[in-house]
Design an enzyme around this catalytic site. Structure first.
Site, PDB file in Angstrom:
ATOM      1  N   CYS A 144       0.660  -1.233   0.090  1.00 54.20           N
ATOM      2  CA  CYS A 144       0.070   0.256  -0.106  1.00 54.20           C
ATOM      3  C   CYS A 144       0.910   0.834  -0.247  1.00 54.20           C
ATOM      4  CB  CYS A 144      -0.726  -0.303   1.027  1.00 54.20           C
ATOM      5  SG  CYS A 144      -1.605   1.109   1.487  1.00 54.20           S
ATOM      6  N   CYS A 157      -0.706   3.722   2.536  1.00 53.58           N
ATOM      7  CA  CYS A 157       0.421   2.827   3.811  1.00 53.58           C
ATOM      8  C   CYS A 157       1.677   3.869   4.457  1.00 53.58           C
ATOM      9  CB  CYS A 157       0.069   1.771   4.121  1.00 53.58           C
ATOM     10  SG  CYS A 157      -1.382   1.115   3.627  1.00 53.58           S
TER      11      CYS A 157
END
Length: 252
Positions: A141, A144
């Protein structure tokens, strides 16, 4: 400046031709003497006179007066730059550069692995009586990874009052929690009170202040958080099906 002029008066009847061409050495009327103040003896405070002969051939050089500058004559002003000062300036510059480098590394060198290493196990967080922030994340991600430095700073600021938990959506161990918290996009931050009840959640890339204000409200024991539901740019949690792993021993 003093100027001394000598002249010779010889009778022309003696047959002397006193033209400057024939007897240049005798014509001292063009010779000038200049007085300079100098101090040949360093221990002597009284200036002395020095005579310099200027024959007119090098008038430019003769007009230059060599004198000691005020900076060199004064013991408080050295002639050349102080080497110790230069070294100190260089040292301060190097230290400032190193400090900037270390600060930059702290900001951009934090990874998701650093967050998972400092995170509490989920079960422990639910049982120690502190409010909890649960982040659902994945190594693939991008958002993230981008938010990792900010999350780390917030965690370091509030870690004594708030639990921080990291749950990897690729781990099939957390399928029940994914359904329970309705995780559709990551990063997904769930804010739990001291009893484990969810107060709200924040999903995706949002201003850092959203996380700070929510965590601060949890730490203060407030009944609600200022940002109970906020969604920004996120990665789809459905992509986890491609990266799923079974690791029941991991809390991440």
């Amino acid at each position: 400046m003093a100027r001394l002029v000598f002249s010779l008066n010889l009778p022309s009847s003696h047959g002397f031709n006193l033209s400057p061409r024939n007897h240049p050495s005798l014509f001292l009327t063009q010779t000038r003497f200049r007085a300079l103040r100098c101090q040949p003896n360093p221990d002597s405070s009284e200036p002395q006179e020095k005579l310099i002969v200027d024959n007119g051939e090098n008038s430019a050089a003769s007009k230059e007066v060599e004198s000691s500058s005020s900076s060199s004559s004064s013991p408080g002003f050295p002639e050349t730059p102080n080497k110790d000062i230069n070294r100190r300036v260089a040292a301060v510059t190097v230290i400032a550069a190193l400090s900037l480098f270390v600060s930059t590394r702290l900001d951009f060198g934090i990874s998701l692995k650093d967050l998972t290493a400092s995170a509490l196990p989920y079960e422990e967080a639910l049982s120690n009586g502190k409010p909890t922030v649960v982040e659902f994340y994945a190594d693939w991600c991008e958002v993230c990874r981008e938010l990792a430095p900010d999350v780390y700073k917030i965690e370091q600021q509030y870690k004594d009052k708030v639990n921080f938990v990291m749950l990897n959506v690729d781990n099939t161990k957390w399928e029940q929690e994914l359904d329970e918290f309705g995780v559709e996009g990551i990063p997904h931050f769930a804010f739990l009170d001291r009893k484990g009840n969810e107060e709200g959640n924040v999903v995706g890339r949002l201003p850092r202040q959203y996380l700070v204000e929510n965590v601060n409200a949890l730490a203060a024991g407030k009944q609600s958080i200022p940002h109970a539901r906020a969604v920004g740019q996120y990665s789809s949690a459905e992509a986890r099906k491609v990266h799923q792993v079974t690791d029941p021993l991991s809390h991440g």
